[in-house]
Structures are given as structure tokens and as C-alpha cells.
Motif scaffolding. Structure first.
Motif, PDB file in Angstrom:
ATOM      1  N   ASP A 104      -3.255  56.731  12.366  1.00 37.75           N
ATOM      2  CA  ASP A 104      -3.733  55.589  13.149  1.00 37.75           C
ATOM      3  C   ASP A 104      -5.247  55.746  13.261  1.00 37.75           C
ATOM      4  O   ASP A 104      -5.751  56.443  14.140  1.00 37.75           O
ATOM      5  N   GLU A 105      -5.945  55.097  12.329  1.00 38.16           N
ATOM      6  CA  GLU A 105      -7.402  55.293  12.267  1.00 38.16           C
ATOM      7  C   GLU A 105      -8.096  54.762  13.506  1.00 38.16           C
ATOM      8  O   GLU A 105      -9.065  55.349  13.975  1.00 38.16           O
ATOM      9  N   GLN A 106      -7.589  53.644  14.033  1.00 36.02           N
ATOM     10  CA  GLN A 106      -8.259  53.040  15.182  1.00 36.02           C
ATOM     11  C   GLN A 106      -8.227  53.958  16.399  1.00 36.02           C
ATOM     12  O   GLN A 106      -9.219  54.102  17.104  1.00 36.02           O
ATOM     13  N   ASN A 107      -7.071  54.569  16.640  1.00 32.05           N
ATOM     14  CA  ASN A 107      -6.973  55.445  17.810  1.00 32.05           C
ATOM     15  C   ASN A 107      -7.217  56.907  17.461  1.00 32.05           C
ATOM     16  O   ASN A 107      -7.109  57.779  18.326  1.00 32.05           O
ATOM     17  N   MET A 108      -7.523  57.166  16.182  1.00 33.91           N
ATOM     18  CA  MET A 108      -7.763  58.536  15.726  1.00 33.91           C
ATOM     19  C   MET A 108      -6.586  59.459  16.088  1.00 33.91           C
ATOM     20  O   MET A 108      -6.733  60.430  16.844  1.00 33.91           O
ATOM     21  N   LYS A 185       0.431  57.832  22.910  1.00 30.45           N
ATOM     22  CA  LYS A 185      -0.883  57.528  22.339  1.00 30.45           C
ATOM     23  C   LYS A 185      -1.983  57.297  23.382  1.00 30.45           C
ATOM     24  O   LYS A 185      -3.142  57.172  23.020  1.00 30.45           O
ATOM     25  N   ALA A 186      -1.597  57.152  24.648  1.00 30.06           N
ATOM     26  CA  ALA A 186      -2.627  56.975  25.673  1.00 30.06           C
ATOM     27  C   ALA A 186      -3.317  58.314  25.915  1.00 30.06           C
ATOM     28  O   ALA A 186      -2.665  59.337  26.109  1.00 30.06           O
ATOM     29  N   LEU A 187      -4.649  58.303  25.900  1.00 29.93           N
ATOM     30  CA  LEU A 187      -5.389  59.567  26.033  1.00 29.93           C
ATOM     31  C   LEU A 187      -5.182  60.213  27.393  1.00 29.93           C
ATOM     32  O   LEU A 187      -5.109  61.423  27.519  1.00 29.93           O
TER      33      LEU A 187
END
Lengths: 462, 462
Positions: A104-108, A185-187
Motif C-alpha cells: 500500500d504505497e499511499q499508506n506506506m 492500518k491506522a497509525l
């Protein structure tokens, strides 16, 4: 022993070709990369090689219903016996679950199955200019599931942390076959207890990791390497200290003692001044040439203030490779010095590094043993290698006493038994010294709650 | 009810002056900083204020033996009811344990008792040029024990992470009064399960934190602030994204929507162009002026490529303060807009930030409510504030429906219920939606194993 009826059910779950029970196969799954093999070998009754989470869950449900031990296994590159099936039963090999499911490139972020080799994961991300920093020495063959299960470290820990610092979420199959998902996926995520952190580093004793979600960072644009030769070991350590406290954080800061240096010199037919007590190899990285030059000059100035004998700043990628090849060749070079070797993995507060190095030298002298010490000086993680010949019983006895004293030295200094290899089988005799009985009991309580029948990787950690 | 005999024993442990049972005292310990108070109040039977770990251990042993609920309490600055003694019993106030025990400059570590205020800890470290980055909005009054118990976040999470990323070790008193120590000063530590990570963020339900060991980093030498005004909310989000993917990682990247901006404008008698849909405040830090200028110019260039209307780069510390004062005044400004306010704390994958912001605007329109949204755009953590008047039952009903939809939006986007406030009482009705029943059961299993009588902070999380 696993009955024929159970074997038939396992074949129905994963396919007969993925259930191995020939004696040679069982032998092949009886060991890992621990320095000294267990004799006689601990063969599993069966090797089971699932392909999907559903298959892992079905295997676990069956094992749970029938109280069959299950020992998960990645690439068997561990150093402490983590994947050795001590109690027989099923060796659960995750080597067919090798897909990178998403970058997931957007969220790295990257999502992968446990059997993906660490280097393949690194390369797939690097191709998109994303960086997965943890680099255990085994990264060319170890797999990401094993890295997570052991909370693997590596050379880049000083700047980038260890595996644990990158695990955002896990899919885990519990002892009874229940599948749970942790994190996400939430940091920032404080919904419920930190199960992701609990399963990471749990050495296959709490659940089987079937999917990992890892955080990535942008790939640094430039790197360079420095080699510093010191006449005095203490000054090598002080240089690293001063550098970190000045806000210069290198990507890696590795230290080799005199024994290690001379081992490499012999192995590779190099001549290194015998007056050199320590070699420090530093990797720096950054966004541009100026940033690298600035870091290099700051480090050089600090090293000179501590009497460095020689500073080499790599002028090319090839020269950087040459410098690193010495560090990378160290384990083989040291291994070649004696019939047997115990490679330990103690970790201490950074300022205790020189004192503990000295104490290990005293231990070597006291027991008349050769002990090479190298390690990740930037983060306080040392690898003392006790060289010996175990065919001599009297020497073996001295070796064990020396190792006892090395662990005691680490604990006395406020450190711990393992920085990155885990406890597994080889260090379990020492864990109560490190955590106290109350600490070990707390681990056992959690283990008992999540695996009441004790089927997951029995015989490990304590 | 706690009997007189127990009360006498508690007085013997902590001193009679530290056991409070006047009705007014009990009332004072019945609430925290949750947006909407629970009515009627949940008063503890007794407030107990221990001074030492030994006292905490003795209180817990007594409570355990007599099955008395114990709810640990820091500064009561939590937003989700974490320290409200739902089941009565003992409110265990840690406000007398306020010592900073050691600042270990060499290893860049600080050891503190739980009652130390976060800002005092920050300042004590800063005086030695060491940086403790986590900065929850409450940091001027919240205490470090509470920060650890809730795994508090803050504005600097985008670059520096949250509390969890700094906790190296804990002293914890378990439900039965046993004292354990987790982690330690070694940076790499894989000896046993990661108990430090498990207790961090466990909201006082697994143990009482009596000592924290925190990692520090060198204090950045310079800081600066930028304010970016965007006509289009999506472009504000895209700017933050692009910046992070380019390797420019700001110390903070805060976003305010139009409702938030206009709330501040009204509150402070400012005029802000009503065409502005989003304001982004960015803090950058680094080692020198060049580094700061470079970052500022990169951010400015990215912002221009996304049609920014105005870029302000603070030219002085005062100007930076002025910019931040708008962000800091936001909570009060929004609070002043209506009699009641529900401030939520969802956290989503970073790339979902604009979509979730849009969805919240749709929810506001659907339920005819005013919802101001601001948050930590750099890390995907949003604070939607639903403004309302709860004295109108029909409106209260709409508010609850809107909040249900906001949580659903976060989960649909792959996010979670809480980025930094915890679950406590206010979100426990939603936790199964986030973790699934299997996930919640795993939490309960661990809780049951460590606190079999369920005396620690009962009624929270699920």
C-alpha cells in the motif's frame, strides 16, 4: 504419537503431499540454526505444510481437540531452538505461505504471509522506494513470520528500531484454531490491549502468525560507510556514545574487538595492525550529499577526539561493500577458529557496553577460553562468541561456567539475556534470573490463558 | 461497600489522612474529563492515596483478598471515563507518587513515578537537552502514569510516535498485589513476552503502574511553524500525504476544517476568509537553519502544487506561538459553540483521511447537526466534535445515531475507534464491531488470567 486417523484428517486439510512422515523428513525438521545441536534430535511425528489461514486454523482445531503439540516453523534460522519440536507432534511449516499480498504505497504499508523471505520483502518494497529497515543477519533466508515471532533485530536497530517497531497488525491463529486480527492500518490505535505487541516476540507459544501488516518508511536517498580503527576499545565505545548524544544517529554502528578483527584477518589473509583493539563500522544515510558529508565530518571529529588511529570514509559503493564484507564475514571467520562455538546475544544499557566487554575479557582469561566479542554497539547488543571444543568434557564444563558468568554480567549491568535471538530452549534456564519468579509466573499465566492445553511450541522460554 | 474493618486496614497502610470517605471527596473522584458526565455520579466508597509501591501492593493484596473493586486514577484528564469507579470500591489515586527518580543522561532514559505531570517530566528532561516527545493535549495537567495506562498520543505522533514508542520498562502491581518489573534499560530486549507493551494502554484493567522507564532522544536544536490555508479540504490532505511520501516528516501536521476555523475566528474575534475549507499547521524541526529552510521550501512547493491560498512561515518564536495558539484554542472555541459536545477520536489509514472527513460532513447534514472536525492529519487521527444540546431528547437521539455512523465510517475505512483516548466506558459498546467477538474474547481471556476476581477497573473496555 500422532495416530493414523489424525494423519488422515491432516491430509484432508492440507493435501497428502503436504504431510510428511518419512524418517528423513522428520529429521530435517528436528533442528534450527542454534550453535550447538540437541542430541538426540527432536523429530516431529509429522510435518504439516499448510497453504492458507483456513488450513492453519483447521490444523490447530484438530491438534487442540486431540492435544497434539504443534511447533510453528519458518526458515529455521533461529539461534535458540525456537522451532525445534521438543515434544514431537506436528512441525507446522509455513514455507508455502509466501505471498506478498499488498504493498500500500499511499499508506506506506506492506501485507505479507509469514513465509515471505525478509530480503524478498525488503526488495519488493525497495522497488517502490519504500524501506523496511529491520535487517537480522539471517535476512537472506529468514522469513518474516519468524522475524515477527522472534522480534528480530539487526544492525539498523540503532536508528530504525527492531521488527516490533514496524508491526502494525497481525492475523493470528490461536491454539484452538480461532482466527483473530490485531491492530490495523491506522497509525494510532488504542482500541483494546496491544495484542500485536504481545504476539510479536512470543516465539510461537501463543499463536501461529498467518499474516503480517508492516509499516514502511521512505527509502533514504543516500548512504555511506565509515570504518574507524581504535587502539583502545573504551575509546571506540565512547565515540559511539558521544556521536549518539550529539544527535548524529547512524543507520548502523557495529563494533568488533581485537579477537574478532584478527579472526577476519586470518580468514581473509589480511594484515591488520595487532595494536588495534577495536574496529567500528558505521553506516550513515540521508537525503543528500551535504547531509552525509556533515554526518561523516561530525563522526570523524568525535573519533579524533578519542584518539582514533585510522578513519576510512568509503569513496565508492564498492569501498563501502568492502568495509561491510569484513563485518558480514565475521561470523564465518569466528566459526572457523574452533570446532564449536556458542554465539550469545546479551543486550545492555548503552553506557555499560565497555564495562561488559571488559568483564567478558576477564571471563575469557579466568576460564582460559577464547571469546570473540562483536555487536551492535549503537544499541548495546553484544554477541560474545565462546570458541571451544566440546569433545573435551573438561573444556565443555568451563564453557558453561563462562556462559553463566556472561549472562550474570549482562544482568548485573541492568541488561538482559537476549537482544534479538529470543529465549527458546538455550536460555530458558536463565530466564528467572532476568525476570524474577513473579515475572516468569506472569508469562506463564498469559500462556496458560491463551493455550490452556499447552500445545503451542511446548518446552520453550521457561 | 467497604467495611470499617477494611477501612481501618487501609488507614494502617497509607495513613488515615490518605483515606478519604467524606461524600464530597467521593463525589470529587466520581468523574473525569469525558465530554458528557455520567449521571448519577459513580462515587467510590473510599479514596486511597498511596505514596510508595509497597503501599500500592498492600492495598491491592487487601482488595484482592476481599474482592473489592479498585480503579486507578491519575489526573482524571481522560476523555473516555477510564478512571471512573463504576463499581464503587476504592479509587486508587496516584497523585502523591510524583518523583522523577532518575534522568540517566548517558543512556537517555528517565525513570518516574506515575503521578509526575507530563509537562514536568518534559521540562526536567529538556533542561538536560533531552526530548520526551509525546504531547497529549492534556500534557499540562495529565500525569505520566495515566499517559502510559492510556497509551496517550498527541500532535508529535506523526514524526515521533506515541507514548508506547517510548516506554522501555514498567513496575506494575498486579491485581493480587504482586509486584513485577517489565523491560529495562537495554534498548533491544526479547526476554519473554512484551509485557511492557501489554500493560501500556491497558487502561488500568491489568495492573497498577507504579514506575515508568522512558526512552528520550536528543532535543532538536531548532523548530519552526508553517500555516497553510486551502480553499479545498482534499488538497490540504493531499499536501500532507505528498509531503510525508517525499520523505519530509514534520514534527506535527494538524488540520482544521471550516467549522473549526470559523469557531476559532468567532471565539477570538479574527476574520478568516469564509472560502477557506482547511487550515494546516505544520511544525518542523531539525539540527540547523538550512535543514529547516529546506523543509519549509519543500512543503511550500508541494502546497502550491495543490493550490494553497496562503502560506505563512513563522519569522519569529512569537509568530510560531501565534499560529499554534489558534490550534490550541480550538477545543475551547468549539466547546463554546453549543451546550454539549461529544469529542470523538477516530483513527484511520492516512489516505482515508479526506474520504472520512467528507463522510462526516454527510453525517452532519443527514442528522442536521454541527460537527467540527480537526485532528492529527499526519497520522490519520481525527477528532470530530458533535455539537448539541442534550436537554432536547430528540436531538440527543440524532447525536447518538450520528456517532454510530462516525464509528462505522472509521471502521469501514480500515480504521479504528480510538487513536489516543482509549475505550473506557464511552466506546465499549462499539468494541466488538472493531475487534470482532474473537478479538474481544482474547482480551477478556487475558484480563481473566491476570485479574481472575475482576477487581481492577471493572466495567471498562467491553
Amino acid at each position: 504419537m500422532v495416530s493414523d486417523a489424525i494423519k488422515k484428517q491432516l491430509c484432508a486439510i492440507v493435501g497428502a503431499e503436504n504431510v510428511l512422515d518419512a524418517d528423513l523428513d522428520r529429521f530435517g525438521y528436528s533442528y534450527d540454526s542454534s550453535f550447538v545441536p540437541l542430541i538426540p534430535p527432536n523429530k516431529p511425528d509429522l510435518v504439516v505444510r499448510p497453504m492458507t489461514t483456513a488450513e492453519v486454523a483447521a490444523v490447530m482445531a484438530l491438534a487442540h481437540a486431540n492435544t497434539i503439540p504443534v511447533t510453528p516453523r519458518g526458515a529455521a534460522s533461529g539461534r535458540t531452538g525456537g522451532c525445534i519440536p521438543l515434544a514431537g507432534g506436528i512441525s507446522l511449516a509455513l514455507d508455502r505461505m509466501t505471498r506478498i499480498l499488498e504493498i500500500d504505497e499511499q499508506n506506506m504499508l506492506v501485507t505479507a504471509e509469514p513465509g515471505v523471505r525478509t530480503i524478498d520483502l525488503y526488495n519488493a518494497c525497495a522497488a517502490k522506494d519504500l524501506f523496511y529497515p529491520p535487517d537480522p543477519a539471517s535476512w537472506k533466508f529468514s522469513t518474516i513470520g519468524g522475524n515477527v515471532a522472534e522480534n528480530a533485530g539487526g544492525m539498523r536497530a540503532v536508528k530504525y528500531g527492531v521488527t516490533n517497531n514496524y508491526v502494525m497488525g497481525l492475523e493470528v491463529v490461536l491454539a484452538d484454531g480461532t482466527v483473530i486480527n490485531t491492530g490495523g492500518k491506522a497509525l494510532k490505535n488504542v482500541t483494546g490491549y496491544n495484542l500485536t505487541g504481545l504476539f510479536t516476540g512470543s516465539e510461537g507459544t501463543l499463536g501461529v502468525i498467518t499474516k503480517v501488516l508492516l509499516r514502511l518508511i521512505p527509502m533514504p536517498k543516500m548512504r555511506n560507510t565509515l570504518q574507524l580503527m581504535f587502539p583502545a576499545l573504551d575509546n571506540a565505545c565512547l565515540t559511539i556514545h558521544k556521536m549518539l548524544q550529539s544527535g548524529v544517529t547512524p543507520a548502523a554502528a557495529e563494533l568488533m574487538d581485537q579477537t574478532s578483527i584478527q579472526a577476519v584477518a586470518r580468514h581473509r589473509h589480511l594484515v591488520i595492525d595487532p595494536a588495534i583493539e577495536a574496529c567500528v563500522v558505521i553506516e550513515i544515510d540521508g537525503e543528500d550529499t551535504e547531509s552525509l558529508e556533515k554526518q561523516a565530518h561530525q563522526i570523524e571529529a568525535i573519533a579524533h577526539s578519542f584518539g582514533v588511529a585510522e578513519v576510512r570514509i568509503a569513496a565508492s559503493v564498492q569501498e563501502a561493500e568492502d568495509i561491510w564484507s569484513i563485518r558480514r564475514g565475521l561470523s564465518s571467520a569466528i566459526g572457523a577458529m574452533a570446532p564449536n562455538r556458542f554465539g550469545e546475544d546479551i543486550s545492555v544499557p548503552r553506557n555499560e557496553f565497555p564495562a561488559v566487554m571488559r568483564r567478558i575479557r576477564e571471563v575469557a582469561a579466568k576460564y582460559n577460553l577464547c571469546i570473540a566479542v562483536y555487536g551492535h554497539a549503537g544499541d548495546g547488543n553484544l554477541h560474545p562468541s565462546v570458541l571451544c571444543d566440546l569433545s573435551r568434557p573438561e573444556e565443555a564444563e568451563r564453557v558453561h561456567q563462562a556462559i553463566d558468568e556472561i549472562f550474570a554480567a549482562a544482568l548485573d549491568a541492568g541488561g538482559t539475556l537476549s537482544g534479538e535471538h529470543g529465549i527458546g530452549i538455550t536460555k530458558k534456564g536463565y530466564i528467572a534470573n532476568a525476570l524474577g519468579n513473579a515475572g516468569v509466573n506472569t508469562l506463564k499465566t498469559i500462556k496458560q490463558s491463551l493455550d490452556p492445553k499447552g500445545i503451542l511450541n511446548p518446552g520453550k522460554i521457561w
